[in-house]
Each structure stands twice: as C-alpha cells, then as structure tokens.
Design a protein around this motif. Structure first.
Motif, PDB file in Angstrom:
ATOM      1  N   LEU A  38      41.629  41.837  48.439  1.00  0.00           N
ATOM      2  CA  LEU A  38      40.979  41.847  47.129  1.00  0.00           C
ATOM      3  C   LEU A  38      39.511  42.185  47.285  1.00  0.00           C
ATOM      4  CD1 LEU A  38      42.470  38.545  45.668  1.00  0.00           C
ATOM      5  CD2 LEU A  38      43.177  40.881  45.125  1.00  0.00           C
ATOM      6  N   ARG A  39      38.999  42.975  46.390  1.00  0.00           N
ATOM      7  CA  ARG A  39      37.556  43.263  46.356  1.00  0.00           C
ATOM      8  C   ARG A  39      36.907  42.233  45.441  1.00  0.00           C
ATOM      9  NH1 ARG A  39      38.425  49.446  44.986  1.00  0.00           N
ATOM     10  NH2 ARG A  39      39.633  50.001  46.830  1.00  0.00           N
ATOM     11  N   LEU A  90      35.696  41.796  41.280  1.00  0.00           N
ATOM     12  CA  LEU A  90      36.397  40.882  40.375  1.00  0.00           C
ATOM     13  C   LEU A  90      35.434  40.068  39.524  1.00  0.00           C
ATOM     14  CD1 LEU A  90      39.390  39.349  42.362  1.00  0.00           C
ATOM     15  CD2 LEU A  90      39.485  40.506  40.165  1.00  0.00           C
ATOM     16  N   VAL A  91      34.240  39.839  40.048  1.00  0.00           N
ATOM     17  CA  VAL A  91      33.250  39.013  39.337  1.00  0.00           C
ATOM     18  C   VAL A  91      33.023  39.535  37.925  1.00  0.00           C
ATOM     19  CG1 VAL A  91      30.834  38.275  39.304  1.00  0.00           C
ATOM     20  CG2 VAL A  91      32.124  38.194  41.438  1.00  0.00           C
ATOM     21  N   GLY A  92      32.796  40.809  37.785  1.00  0.00           N
ATOM     22  CA  GLY A  92      32.523  41.389  36.474  1.00  0.00           C
ATOM     23  C   GLY A  92      33.730  41.414  35.562  1.00  0.00           C
ATOM     24  N   SER A  93      34.887  41.649  36.111  1.00  0.00           N
ATOM     25  CA  SER A  93      36.072  41.792  35.265  1.00  0.00           C
ATOM     26  C   SER A  93      36.648  40.455  34.792  1.00  0.00           C
ATOM     27  CB  SER A  93      37.146  42.595  35.999  1.00  0.00           C
ATOM     28  OG  SER A  93      37.556  41.914  37.157  1.00  0.00           O
ATOM     29  N   ARG A 142      32.659  32.007  34.110  1.00  0.00           N
ATOM     30  CA  ARG A 142      33.672  31.108  34.667  1.00  0.00           C
ATOM     31  C   ARG A 142      33.862  31.292  36.171  1.00  0.00           C
ATOM     32  NH1 ARG A 142      38.468  32.183  30.628  1.00  0.00           N
ATOM     33  NH2 ARG A 142      37.787  34.235  31.155  1.00  0.00           N
ATOM     34  N   ILE A 143      32.911  31.968  36.799  1.00  0.00           N
ATOM     35  CA  ILE A 143      33.060  32.301  38.216  1.00  0.00           C
ATOM     36  C   ILE A 143      31.905  31.762  39.042  1.00  0.00           C
ATOM     37  CG2 ILE A 143      32.944  34.244  39.840  1.00  0.00           C
ATOM     38  CD1 ILE A 143      34.668  35.799  38.004  1.00  0.00           C
ATOM     39  N   GLU A 195      50.508  33.466  37.469  1.00  0.00           N
ATOM     40  CA  GLU A 195      50.940  34.702  36.796  1.00  0.00           C
ATOM     41  C   GLU A 195      49.784  35.346  36.042  1.00  0.00           C
ATOM     42  OE1 GLU A 195      54.203  33.272  34.412  1.00  0.00           O
ATOM     43  OE2 GLU A 195      55.625  33.427  36.094  1.00  0.00           O
ATOM     44  N   LYS A 196      48.983  34.526  35.382  1.00  0.00           N
ATOM     45  CA  LYS A 196      47.863  35.045  34.596  1.00  0.00           C
ATOM     46  C   LYS A 196      46.801  35.695  35.485  1.00  0.00           C
ATOM     47  CE  LYS A 196      44.730  33.666  30.895  1.00  0.00           C
ATOM     48  NZ  LYS A 196      44.308  32.578  30.016  1.00  0.00           N
ATOM     49  N   ILE A 197      46.443  35.036  36.603  1.00  0.00           N
ATOM     50  CA  ILE A 197      45.399  35.611  37.453  1.00  0.00           C
ATOM     51  C   ILE A 197      45.900  36.869  38.162  1.00  0.00           C
ATOM     52  CG2 ILE A 197      45.813  34.221  39.546  1.00  0.00           C
ATOM     53  CD1 ILE A 197      42.387  35.311  38.154  1.00  0.00           C
ATOM     54  N   THR A 198      47.158  36.879  38.577  1.00  0.00           N
ATOM     55  CA  THR A 198      47.653  38.088  39.240  1.00  0.00           C
ATOM     56  C   THR A 198      47.738  39.251  38.250  1.00  0.00           C
ATOM     57  OG1 THR A 198      49.942  37.301  39.002  1.00  0.00           O
ATOM     58  CG2 THR A 198      48.869  36.931  41.123  1.00  0.00           C
ATOM     59  N   GLU A 199      48.071  38.965  37.004  1.00  0.00           N
ATOM     60  CA  GLU A 199      48.076  40.019  35.986  1.00  0.00           C
ATOM     61  C   GLU A 199      46.658  40.549  35.748  1.00  0.00           C
ATOM     62  OE1 GLU A 199      49.279  42.857  33.452  1.00  0.00           O
ATOM     63  OE2 GLU A 199      50.530  41.655  34.798  1.00  0.00           O
ATOM     64  N   GLU A 200      45.680  39.635  35.686  1.00  0.00           N
ATOM     65  CA  GLU A 200      44.274  40.047  35.522  1.00  0.00           C
ATOM     66  C   GLU A 200      43.836  40.945  36.677  1.00  0.00           C
ATOM     67  OE1 GLU A 200      41.962  39.595  33.065  1.00  0.00           O
ATOM     68  OE2 GLU A 200      43.590  38.740  31.878  1.00  0.00           O
ATOM     69  N   ILE A 201      44.229  40.579  37.886  1.00  0.00           N
ATOM     70  CA  ILE A 201      43.868  41.379  39.069  1.00  0.00           C
ATOM     71  C   ILE A 201      44.521  42.758  38.973  1.00  0.00           C
ATOM     72  CG2 ILE A 201      44.158  41.580  41.567  1.00  0.00           C
ATOM     73  CD1 ILE A 201      43.928  38.468  41.643  1.00  0.00           C
ATOM     74  N   ARG A 202      45.787  42.796  38.593  1.00  0.00           N
ATOM     75  CA  ARG A 202      46.481  44.086  38.465  1.00  0.00           C
ATOM     76  C   ARG A 202      45.805  44.980  37.426  1.00  0.00           C
ATOM     77  NH1 ARG A 202      51.339  40.965  39.103  1.00  0.00           N
ATOM     78  NH2 ARG A 202      52.182  41.421  41.146  1.00  0.00           N
ATOM     79  N   LYS A 203      45.413  44.385  36.282  1.00  0.00           N
ATOM     80  CA  LYS A 203      44.776  45.152  35.203  1.00  0.00           C
ATOM     81  C   LYS A 203      43.489  45.828  35.660  1.00  0.00           C
ATOM     82  CE  LYS A 203      45.988  42.212  31.387  1.00  0.00           C
ATOM     83  NZ  LYS A 203      45.435  41.468  30.265  1.00  0.00           N
ATOM     84  N   THR A 204      42.754  45.134  36.529  1.00  0.00           N
ATOM     85  CA  THR A 204      41.465  45.701  36.961  1.00  0.00           C
ATOM     86  C   THR A 204      41.638  46.871  37.918  1.00  0.00           C
ATOM     87  OG1 THR A 204      41.253  44.228  38.873  1.00  0.00           O
ATOM     88  CG2 THR A 204      40.324  43.455  36.775  1.00  0.00           C
TER      89      THR A 204
END
Length: 181
Positions: A109-110, A114-117, A122-123, A168-177
């Motif tokens: 993972l980069r 991810l920080v911006g997306s 919340r990070i 599931e939610k975080i992996t979907e967020e990662i995929r979207k980015t």
C-alpha cells in the motif's frame, strides 16, 4: 483476501469478590504479587488464553480467536475456580470488549497517498514514529491500522459483523483510490 481473528478481549463478573492470595495458591499461580499488580494473571494451555482475575469479581480474558473458544475458555475457568472453592455468581454474562482481526490485501500500500483519499481529519500518519497509518473509522466505529506490506489490522469493534464490515469498507476505499502499489 482472507481475514483472521487474532484476539477477542472479553470480560464478565463471575463473583461478588475474590480473595486473591488464597485463590492464587489454590490455582498454582506462583508469580502473584499484589504489591506489583492488583490482579491475578492466570493462563490456560487449552484453549491457550489468559485471564486477569480481579478482586472485584471481574474477569478479563484475552487470546481467544472465536466465540466458541471464548465460551470454552470461560467454562474451563469456571470449572477451575469452582474446584478451588471460589464463590461464583450463578449467571455469567460475557461482554466482548474488543475484536482484533488481520487482513492482507496481497499487495503493498502507498500509505502517503492514502492520507489524502481517506480524509486527513480521521488519520494519524507519522512514519518516523509508527510504521503504519492509523485510520479512525466512524461507521462502523473501528480503528484501522494500515501497513505498507498490505496488512490491515482492525480493532475497536465489539461484534463480529462490525469487524467484518469495517474491513470490507476499508478495502473498498483502498480499491477505489487505485493506489495499491
């Protein structure tokens, strides 16, 4: 992608109070020192879990990997305490305090991207202090640790379905980015 439960932390009140010194002796706990720590640490080999037995009658358990194992561990502890002559209450209600799971997305993972997306508010990401990105998810309420290796740790949930939804939610967020390395 597979998620595994690594630890379930649970608590329950099983007595009005414990007299810890004689209980430690009866359970064979040799390292009990009430001046250093006000609880009794007791470990089972099967299932391999640990218990913190407090004078107040409360017990905290850690190390279980599923609910069946948690119930078996609490049952084994109740048997040990009963055999030791501890005065237990009749109704034991187990409360899950935390479920910790680990998932591997299979790719690096980069984290800096991810920080911006994910939304900076919340990070927490200070790679000089901690090698992962800490993301505080609001719904479901969970804390997610993301690592460059592609490992994701989810903690802070008290129900299995919440933990699963958070992953599931975080992996979907990662995929979207689209920022998998």
């Amino acid at each position: 992608m597979e998620t595994t439960i690594e630890n379930i932390v649970a608590s329950c009140t099983i007595a009005k109070e414990f007299d810890l010194s004689p209980l430690a002796e009866k359970l064979g706990v040799t390292d009990f020192d009430p001046t250093a720590f006000p609880g009794l640490i007791y470990n089972l080999d099967e299932p391999k879990v640990g218990f913190l037995i407090l004078r107040s009658g409360k017990v905290v358990t850690t190390g279980c990997k599923n609910l069946k194992e948690l119930r078996a561990a609490m049952g084994a502890l109740v048997q040990k305490l009963t055999a030791a002559g501890a005065p237990l209450t009749g109704n034991i209600e187990i409360h899950i305090q935390d479920i910790v799971s680990v998932t591997d997305v299979g790719k690096e993972l980069r984290l800096s991207k991810l920080v911006g997306s994910l939304g900076i508010e919340r990070i927490e990401y200070v790679p000089e202090e901690f090698p992962g990105l800490i993301y505080r998810m609001e719904e479901p309420k969970a804390t997610i640790l993301l690592f460059k290796s592609g490992k994701i740790v989810c903690t802070g949930t008290t129900k299995m379905d919440e933990n699963k939804r958070a992953i599931e939610k975080i992996t979907e967020e990662i995929r979207k980015t689209g920022i998998l390395a």
